[in-house]
Design a protein around this motif. Structure first.
Motif, PDB file in Angstrom:
ATOM      1  N   PRO A  74      29.663  20.676 146.249  1.00 41.13           N
ATOM      2  CA  PRO A  74      28.362  20.971 146.199  1.00 41.13           C
ATOM      3  C   PRO A  74      27.936  19.827 146.585  1.00 41.13           C
ATOM      4  CG  PRO A  74      29.824  21.337 144.003  1.00 41.13           C
ATOM      5  CD  PRO A  74      30.146  20.808 145.421  1.00 41.13           C
ATOM      6  N   ASP A  75      26.368  19.692 146.161  1.00 40.45           N
ATOM      7  CA  ASP A  75      25.370  19.028 146.241  1.00 40.45           C
ATOM      8  C   ASP A  75      25.572  18.230 144.991  1.00 40.45           C
ATOM      9  OD1 ASP A  75      24.669  18.810 148.663  1.00 40.45           O
ATOM     10  OD2 ASP A  75      22.355  20.262 148.303  1.00 40.45           O
ATOM     11  N   LEU A  76      25.123  16.425 144.955  1.00 41.68           N
ATOM     12  CA  LEU A  76      26.096  16.292 143.606  1.00 41.68           C
ATOM     13  C   LEU A  76      24.357  16.968 142.337  1.00 41.68           C
ATOM     14  CD1 LEU A  76      26.947  13.792 142.396  1.00 41.68           C
ATOM     15  CD2 LEU A  76      24.270  12.348 142.868  1.00 41.68           C
ATOM     16  N   ALA A  77      23.455  17.258 142.544  1.00 43.81           N
ATOM     17  CA  ALA A  77      23.007  17.790 141.598  1.00 43.81           C
ATOM     18  C   ALA A  77      23.724  19.491 140.901  1.00 43.81           C
ATOM     19  CB  ALA A  77      21.649  18.164 141.877  1.00 43.81           C
ATOM     20  N   LEU A 103      31.250  24.939 142.170  1.00 43.31           N
ATOM     21  CA  LEU A 103      32.793  24.786 142.403  1.00 43.31           C
ATOM     22  C   LEU A 103      33.162  24.477 143.425  1.00 43.31           C
ATOM     23  CD1 LEU A 103      34.252  27.799 140.107  1.00 43.31           C
ATOM     24  CD2 LEU A 103      33.439  25.239 139.424  1.00 43.31           C
ATOM     25  N   GLY A 104      32.020  24.448 144.591  1.00 40.49           N
ATOM     26  CA  GLY A 104      32.077  24.294 146.121  1.00 40.49           C
ATOM     27  C   GLY A 104      33.853  25.021 146.413  1.00 40.49           C
ATOM     28  N   ARG A 105      33.372  25.005 147.143  1.00 42.72           N
ATOM     29  CA  ARG A 105      34.736  25.887 148.476  1.00 42.72           C
ATOM     30  C   ARG A 105      35.878  26.039 148.687  1.00 42.72           C
ATOM     31  NH1 ARG A 105      32.339  25.647 153.743  1.00 42.72           N
ATOM     32  NH2 ARG A 105      30.840  26.641 152.456  1.00 42.72           N
ATOM     33  N   GLY A 106      36.653  27.044 147.159  1.00 38.74           N
ATOM     34  CA  GLY A 106      37.626  27.201 146.667  1.00 38.74           C
ATOM     35  C   GLY A 106      37.559  25.800 145.364  1.00 38.74           C
ATOM     36  N   GLY A 107      37.436  25.664 145.287  1.00 34.47           N
ATOM     37  CA  GLY A 107      36.763  24.330 143.910  1.00 34.47           C
ATOM     38  C   GLY A 107      37.648  25.109 142.715  1.00 34.47           C
ATOM     39  N   GLU A 108      37.939  24.627 141.455  1.00 35.36           N
ATOM     40  CA  GLU A 108      38.133  25.097 140.371  1.00 35.36           C
ATOM     41  C   GLU A 108      37.616  24.440 138.363  1.00 35.36           C
ATOM     42  OE1 GLU A 108      42.447  23.396 138.791  1.00 35.36           O
ATOM     43  OE2 GLU A 108      42.080  24.453 141.187  1.00 35.36           O
ATOM     44  N   ILE A 109      37.338  24.869 138.408  1.00 37.05           N
ATOM     45  CA  ILE A 109      36.601  24.450 136.621  1.00 37.05           C
ATOM     46  C   ILE A 109      37.587  24.984 136.011  1.00 37.05           C
ATOM     47  CG2 ILE A 109      35.062  25.813 136.566  1.00 37.05           C
ATOM     48  CD1 ILE A 109      32.858  24.198 135.025  1.00 37.05           C
ATOM     49  N   ILE A 110      38.079  24.181 134.798  1.00 38.52           N
ATOM     50  CA  ILE A 110      37.933  24.370 133.389  1.00 38.52           C
ATOM     51  C   ILE A 110      38.118  24.544 131.919  1.00 38.52           C
ATOM     52  CG2 ILE A 110      41.036  24.062 131.665  1.00 38.52           C
ATOM     53  CD1 ILE A 110      42.120  22.568 133.677  1.00 38.52           C
ATOM     54  N   GLY A 254      24.058  24.017 149.263  1.00 35.10           N
ATOM     55  CA  GLY A 254      23.472  23.345 148.910  1.00 35.10           C
ATOM     56  C   GLY A 254      24.397  23.635 146.902  1.00 35.10           C
ATOM     57  N   SER A 255      23.997  24.904 146.901  1.00 39.26           N
ATOM     58  CA  SER A 255      25.322  25.197 145.305  1.00 39.26           C
ATOM     59  C   SER A 255      26.080  25.814 145.653  1.00 39.26           C
ATOM     60  CB  SER A 255      24.438  25.629 144.558  1.00 39.26           C
ATOM     61  OG  SER A 255      23.832  26.864 144.635  1.00 39.26           O
ATOM     62  N   THR A 256      26.971  25.004 146.622  1.00 42.47           N
ATOM     63  CA  THR A 256      28.687  25.914 147.428  1.00 42.47           C
ATOM     64  C   THR A 256      29.238  26.530 146.569  1.00 42.47           C
ATOM     65  OG1 THR A 256      27.925  24.490 148.659  1.00 42.47           O
ATOM     66  CG2 THR A 256      30.102  25.813 148.738  1.00 42.47           C
ATOM     67  N   GLY A 257      29.506  27.969 146.760  1.00 44.09           N
ATOM     68  CA  GLY A 257      30.550  28.189 146.021  1.00 44.09           C
ATOM     69  C   GLY A 257      30.809  29.396 144.987  1.00 44.09           C
ATOM     70  N   PHE A 258      30.981  30.003 143.758  1.00 46.55           N
ATOM     71  CA  PHE A 258      30.701  29.815 142.700  1.00 46.55           C
ATOM     72  C   PHE A 258      30.002  29.037 141.542  1.00 46.55           C
ATOM     73  CE2 PHE A 258      31.538  31.621 138.592  1.00 46.55           C
ATOM     74  CZ  PHE A 258      31.726  32.992 138.470  1.00 46.55           C
TER      75      PHE A 258
END
Length: 323
Positions: A74-77, A103-110, A254-258
């Motif tokens: 996703p964009d830095l913002a 999260l980007g396309r396929g990214g994750e967060i814990i 922009g705000s790519t993904g979830f």
């Protein structure tokens, strides 16, 4: 300019969603849902939980986003993981739309929780996305961890994933929509301001299945300290628990993904935090009033006697001097 582009994209998505929603409801106040799962927020049978529901006792206290597996960033913002901490917003204004981490396309967060989530009655926690529409939905897988380590000696924490289902038959374009009644077990099912609930007891069968293969395996549903959220790549390459392709808006920019807004806890270890005590005025017993009156009378009497004692000798001394 990034922000101009982002706002224009959001406005265009709002307009398309409004046209689609309006077209579906004109002349028919009872919209027939295609899928077998719960409908959108506010409709009969919906499982959506409002951001200000009093059942929420706490919110995520730590967050680490990981883009190492993302196909697109996703964009830095929108890479600030701290945006996922604290309470969810109502998203009634555009400013709240930016209070997210993408999260980007396929990214994750814990997400970390100072007080563990437990398996209580009904839903135990809920995840909030920032969708502006009941049908423009970006989806994500949900995993939980009790902090235990994998038995293979890798040192990795054990995470169990909730079963997830999608019955959307066709691909969804970047500005396309999907029916929430075709989605279950995935975060992002509901519009902004309403959380998608998750019940830890749904993992019991999965734990039993693992224990049949690995009898020593244990997983404490009353000590969940982390929730992992992973973006679904919505081009159909990801499959649900029944091996059906999963579709959601693809490919966004922009705000790519979830877009994670918050994670709220309903059932936590030790129950709800103790209420803040409010000062109360303790009534004074009638007997104490009588005591005060008596004490005042004694003090007054004592002062009067003292005054007489000290004034009398002075008079006697005066008489002696006159003699």
């Amino acid at each position: 300019d990034f922000f101009v582009s982002f706002v224009m994209n959001k406005l265009l998505r709002r307009l398309i969603a409004l046209i689609i929603t309006t077209g579906a409801t004109i002349g028919d106040s009872n919209v027939v849902h295609a899928g077998p799962y719960a409908p959108a927020a506010g409709q009969p049978g919906s499982t959506a939980i409002a951001h200000d529901d009093p059942r929420f006792f706490s919110w995520a206290t730590g967050a680490t986003v990981d883009y190492s597996g993302a196909l697109e960033m996703p964009d830095l913002a929108f890479q600030d993981a701290s945006k996922a901490l604290g309470p969810a917003n109502s998203l009634i204004d555009d400013a709240a739309v930016f209070d997210i981490v993408s999260l980007g396309r396929g990214g994750e967060i814990i997400l970390d929780f100072d007080t563990p989530i437990i398996d209580g009655e009904g839903a135990d926690f809920a995840i909030f996305e920032n969708s502006f529409s009941d049908t423009y939905l970006e989806l994500a897988y949900v995993w939980v961890s009790d902090g235990s380590l994998a038995p293979d000696g890798s040192g990795e924490r054990v995470f169990l994933r909730f079963d997830y289902f999608s019955q959307t038959d066709d691909p969804v374009t970047a500005f396309g929509t999907l029916d929430p009644t075709n989605v279950d077990g995935l975060a992002g099912k509901y519009r902004g301001g309403f959380g998608t609930p998750f019940d830890l007891s749904d993992l019991n069968d999965q734990i039993s299945d693992i224990q049949e293969v690995l009898p020593s395996f244990s997983f404490d549903l009353n000590n969940i300290t982390q929730v992992k959220i992973v973006d679904v790549v919505g081009d159909g390459s990801n499959l649900d628990s029944l091996m059906n392709p999963i579709y959601d808006p693809y490919a966004t920019s922009g705000s790519t993904g979830f877009d994670l807004e918050a994670v709220g806890v309903i059932n936590q270890l030790g129950g709800p935090p103790p209420p803040v005590p409010t000062p109360t005025q303790v009534p004074i017993p009638f007997e104490f009033h009588l005591f005060l009156i008596g004490a005042f009378a004694i003090v007054a009497s004592f002062r009067l006697k003292t005054r007489k004692i000290f004034s009398t000798p002075n008079k006697k001394i005066a008489k002696v001097r006159r003699k």
